[in-house]
Design an enzyme around this catalytic site. Structure first.
Site, PDB file in Angstrom:
ATOM      1  N   ASN A  59       0.873  -1.171   0.000  1.00  0.00           N
ATOM      2  CA  ASN A  59       0.000   0.000   0.000  1.00  0.00           C
ATOM      3  C   ASN A  59       0.910   1.221   0.000  1.00  0.00           C
ATOM      4  O   ASN A  59       1.485   1.582   1.020  1.00  0.00           O
ATOM      5  CB  ASN A  59      -0.878  -0.045   1.264  1.00  0.00           C
ATOM      6  CG  ASN A  59      -1.739   1.198   1.406  1.00  0.00           C
ATOM      7  OD1 ASN A  59      -1.820   2.014   0.484  1.00  0.00           O
ATOM      8  ND2 ASN A  59      -2.376   1.349   2.558  1.00  0.00           N
ATOM      9  N   LYS A 117       0.235   4.280  -0.349  1.00  0.00           N
ATOM     10  CA  LYS A 117      -0.377   5.489   0.225  1.00  0.00           C
ATOM     11  C   LYS A 117      -0.068   6.698  -0.677  1.00  0.00           C
ATOM     12  O   LYS A 117       0.015   6.536  -1.889  1.00  0.00           O
ATOM     13  CB  LYS A 117       0.106   5.688   1.664  1.00  0.00           C
ATOM     14  CG  LYS A 117      -0.130   4.429   2.504  1.00  0.00           C
ATOM     15  CD  LYS A 117       0.040   4.641   3.966  1.00  0.00           C
ATOM     16  CE  LYS A 117      -0.217   3.325   4.692  1.00  0.00           C
ATOM     17  NZ  LYS A 117      -0.098   3.446   6.121  1.00  0.00           N
ATOM     18  N   HIS A 129      -9.617   1.480   4.597  1.00  0.00           N
ATOM     19  CA  HIS A 129      -8.378   1.707   5.347  1.00  0.00           C
ATOM     20  C   HIS A 129      -8.655   2.711   6.469  1.00  0.00           C
ATOM     21  O   HIS A 129      -9.419   3.667   6.284  1.00  0.00           O
ATOM     22  CB  HIS A 129      -7.287   2.233   4.417  1.00  0.00           C
ATOM     23  CG  HIS A 129      -5.934   2.172   5.050  1.00  0.00           C
ATOM     24  ND1 HIS A 129      -5.496   3.105   5.948  1.00  0.00           N
ATOM     25  CD2 HIS A 129      -4.941   1.262   4.939  1.00  0.00           C
ATOM     26  CE1 HIS A 129      -4.288   2.780   6.367  1.00  0.00           C
ATOM     27  NE2 HIS A 129      -3.924   1.651   5.750  1.00  0.00           N
ATOM     28  N   GLU A 138      -7.021   5.080   7.568  1.00  0.00           N
ATOM     29  CA  GLU A 138      -6.720   6.482   7.243  1.00  0.00           C
ATOM     30  C   GLU A 138      -7.872   7.122   6.476  1.00  0.00           C
ATOM     31  O   GLU A 138      -8.160   8.306   6.622  1.00  0.00           O
ATOM     32  CB  GLU A 138      -5.413   6.560   6.438  1.00  0.00           C
ATOM     33  CG  GLU A 138      -4.201   6.353   7.349  1.00  0.00           C
ATOM     34  CD  GLU A 138      -2.998   5.733   6.670  1.00  0.00           C
ATOM     35  OE1 GLU A 138      -2.940   5.699   5.421  1.00  0.00           O
ATOM     36  OE2 GLU A 138      -2.102   5.241   7.402  1.00  0.00           O
ATOM     37  N   GLU A 169      -5.809  -4.562  10.440  1.00  0.00           N
ATOM     38  CA  GLU A 169      -4.756  -3.577  10.693  1.00  0.00           C
ATOM     39  C   GLU A 169      -5.062  -2.796  11.961  1.00  0.00           C
ATOM     40  O   GLU A 169      -5.854  -1.844  11.938  1.00  0.00           O
ATOM     41  CB  GLU A 169      -4.660  -2.585   9.528  1.00  0.00           C
ATOM     42  CG  GLU A 169      -4.316  -3.227   8.203  1.00  0.00           C
ATOM     43  CD  GLU A 169      -3.747  -2.208   7.221  1.00  0.00           C
ATOM     44  OE1 GLU A 169      -2.646  -2.439   6.737  1.00  0.00           O
ATOM     45  OE2 GLU A 169      -4.397  -1.178   6.971  1.00  0.00           O
ATOM     46  N   GLY A 221       2.200   2.374  10.791  1.00  0.00           N
ATOM     47  CA  GLY A 221       3.215   3.414  10.626  1.00  0.00           C
ATOM     48  C   GLY A 221       3.847   3.849  11.933  1.00  0.00           C
ATOM     49  O   GLY A 221       4.520   4.873  11.972  1.00  0.00           O
ATOM     50  N   SER A 225       3.144  -2.026  10.512  1.00  0.00           N
ATOM     51  CA  SER A 225       4.583  -2.151  10.773  1.00  0.00           C
ATOM     52  C   SER A 225       5.119  -3.556  10.496  1.00  0.00           C
ATOM     53  O   SER A 225       5.977  -4.058  11.231  1.00  0.00           O
ATOM     54  CB  SER A 225       4.910  -1.725  12.202  1.00  0.00           C
ATOM     55  OG  SER A 225       4.509  -0.377  12.389  1.00  0.00           O
TER      56      SER A 225
END
Ligand code: PGA
Length: 660
Positions: free
Chosen positions: A417, A419, A504, A506, A576, A582, A622
């Site tokens: 991904n 991003k 996701h 985010e 996730e 991250g 991560s």
């Protein structure tokens, strides 16, 4: 590309094979080259023969690797270097003629020096094409089979070469092959051809022809025929005592006769003396004429006859002719009416127990010569049939997996991904690098890269679809229309992409994507044949209050559990935990496994055990090369959705390799 590859591999396989059937012939050619370039250091002892075997083995093996698509990058480089060298060498040969025939295809095919250069120019151009696009070569075999085929090809050509040295060339492409009427085919055509004589005066040796033959103050040393493709090596024999031409006399023998060919008496293979004795006894018993043909000078012959106690008549012939006749020193020829009936090397001459009856009663005098092309075809089949069998065995349907080992039934996936990273140029470079890496070293799992919208169409052009899938990171919740700035699922599909990440954290967090919006997006993605990587996961706060199961269940129920079973099969779940994305903090393998198992259990409740067992559930947050193996080893973790580590090809590949 395909044509260039087949031209190159065919040419390498053919040149390697025809050289391997006659390594001794190859060693003569190599010696010619080396002495022209003053590289006499490589001419010591049997070195030219070793070099000849190495060359044929190398050419054939490279041709094989190229044909089957094994180690494409390194093979393309080597093939390029080889033809770069050959092109320059043959240009030099065409310009300065140090040798009359390049020997590219041994004695199978003779090309003029300029023809050879043009041929190499074409092959060089093909190799250049390969050098720039090795990844575009289709791989016909997998990793393990590739090794097996490489080994088989190398052994095959090496065995042929060694066998041909020990015995005689498996295929005789030369003019003195079995069945040749020497009188008619060679001598008859040749009377008008010229000779080069070596004469000596006051220690100085010089070559002369019929036209400039000097006075009698020069003494005769040796004579040789002029050899080129239009002027074949010609046969003639002289009595070394009287200098009388005995050619016709020895060719007109109407009964069986044996010739022992000794191109050089000093270099004779001493172990052949028993075979010579056995032949002498045999010829005495049945009254067959026997003679020696050699190119050695008078003094050497006389000394040798004395030392070895040889009483058999001995005649002188041109060295090139003798080497052309048989690739063994000594070699044995059986003739009748000037026609070659059979040939043997010193190693395979029949022993005393076989030589017990007149020739006509022994099988060796009833050889039916087969055409060189037929034999070549036979050798080709001997190579291709085992490989095709190996390929078929390699592709046999896999046994049904034991139900206990359900994890192996599910697709393992590593998805990247990107991003909002990478401009177009950097993104293309990264995708290309990864594409080549994975073509060179096939992954043991499914691989997908999900990129910003602007990359999709460009990357889709060169990505090897059999190895890497392509996906978007989002899609619109509307089908089409006046939604400025949005990109629809249909548009994504039209770029060549086949996956999309939805849900996701985010997007849920920063762009307020609700379960209902996501529900729409999922439906539209599926409608446009995109596979959905659907993300779920709890925040740190939720984890700390032990609400993770509740959260992931709600997320699934909110956006994908509305699907019917058939559609749900197209969903890949990515768990996730938001606190691990991250942040460098990874859920431990045990934590991840616990929640993955829970997710599978709720899928089973909704869609049944079978669908649950077949759903891939990826871990994201991560994930890196150092922890991927441990995570993927867990029974319910089927791969990863990788953010940061997917931006470096080596890191991403490291995670992919965790499945190996
Ligand atoms: P990360 O991101 O690997 O950088 O933690 C994972 C993701 O957001 O999909």
């Amino acid at each position: 590309m395909g044509i260039a590859r087949f031209i190159l591999s065919f040419s390498l396989l053919l040149s390697g094979l025809v050289k391997a059937v006659d390594p001794i012939g190859g060693s003569y050619k190599i010696a010619e080259y080396l002495s022209h370039f003053g590289l006499d250091i490589f001419l010591i002892g049997r070195l030219p023969l070793v070099e000849s075997i190495v060359q044929s083995t190398l050419e054939f093996t490279l041709g094989a690797l190229l044909l089957w698509g094994i180690r494409r990058r390194i093979v393309s480089c080597l093939v390029f270097l080889l033809f770069l060298f050959f092109t320059f060498l043959t240009l030099y040969i065409a310009l300065y003629h140090p040798v009359s025939d390049c020997g590219c295809f041994g004695d199978y095919l003779h090309l003029s020096n300029w023809e050879t250069f043009y041929k190499n120019l074409v092959l060089f151009a093909c190799s250049l094409l390969l050098l720039f696009h090795p990844g575009r070569l289709t791989k016909f075999v997998g990793h393990h089979l590739g090794w097996l085929i490489s080994l088989f090809s190398l052994t095959y050509v090496f065995v042929i070469a060694v066998y041909s040295v020990y015995n005689l060339p498996i295929i005789d492409f030369r003019q003195y092959r079995i069945g040749t009427d020497i009188q008619k085919n060679v001598y008859g055509d040749s009377l008008s051809n010229s000779y080069v004589y070596t004469l000596e005066k006051n220690g100085e040796k010089r070559e002369f022809t019929d036209r400039d033959y000097p006075d009698s103050t020069w003494t005769f040393v040796s004579a040789k025929t002029v050899t080129d493709r239009n002027n074949p090596t010609l046969f003639s024999a002289y009595d070394f005592q009287s200098d009388l031409d005995v050619t016709q006399t020895i060719l007109e023998d109407t009964c069986y006769s044996f010739w022992i060919i000794l191109s050089n008496v000093e270099d004779m293979d001493e172990s052949a003396i028993d075979a010579i004795d056995a032949l002498q006894d045999y010829c005495n018993t049945y009254n067959y004429p026997i003679l020696f043909l050699t190119s050695s000078n008078k003094q050497a012959i006389t000394t040798w006859q004395k030392n070895e106690d040889i009483t058999v008549p001995c005649f002188q012939t041109d060295e090139a002719v003798l080497k052309e006749m048989i690739r063994s020193n000594p070699g044995f020829l059986l003739l009748k009416n000037g026609t070659i009936i059979n040939k043997w090397s010193a190693n395979n001459f029949p022993d005393e127990d076989t030589l017990i009856a007149p020739c006509e009663k022994l099988p060796f005098s009833h050889i039916h010569p087969e055409s060189a092309e037929k034999k070549l075809l036979f050798l080709a089949l001997l190579y291709f049939i085992p490989i095709l069998l190996l390929v078929l065995i390699g592709h046999r349907p896999k046994k049904k997996t034991n139900s206990k080992n359900k994890k192996t039934m599910r697709k393992k996936i590593v998805a990247g991904n990107w991003k909002m990273n990478m401009n177009l140029q950097d993104g293309i470079a990264l995708a290309k690098e990864l594409n080549i890496m994975l073509q060179e070293d096939r992954p043991a799992c499914g691989v997908v890269i999900c990129t910003p919208f602007i990359h999709l169409a460009s990357i889709a052009q060169f990505l090897d679809k059999d190895i890497i899938g392509l996906g978007a990171e989002n899609c619109a919740d509307k089908e089409k229309g006046a939604y400025t700035g949005e990109v629809s699922a249909e548009m994504i599909r039209s770029t060549g992409a086949d996956h999309v990440i939805l849900g996701h954290s985010e997007r849920r967090g920063y762009y307020a994507e609700t379960p209902d919006i996501l529900k729409e997006k999922v439906l539209l993605a599926l409608k446009n044949n995109l596979k959905v990587i659907f993300c779920i996961g709890e925040s740190l706060e939720e984890r700390e209050s032990n609400k993770q199961n509740e959260i992931v269940k709600a997320e699934l129920e909110g956006s994908v559990f509305n699907l019917d079973a058939e559609d749900f099969k197209k969903i890949i779940i990515a768990y996730e935990p938001i606190w691990a994305i991250g942040t460098g903090k990874t859920a431990t393998a045990e934590q991840a496994e616990e929640i993955h198992a829970y997710i599978r259990s709720i899928i089973a409740e909704r869609y049944g055990k079978e669908i649950a067992e077949n759903t891939s559930i990826l871990y994201g947050g991560s994930c890196k090369p150092s922890n991927a193996r441990e995570l993927f080893a867990k029974p319910d973790i089927d791969g990863g959705l990788i953010g940061g580590a997917s931006l470096k090809s080596a890191d991403f590949k490291g995670i992919i390799d965790a499945w190996k």
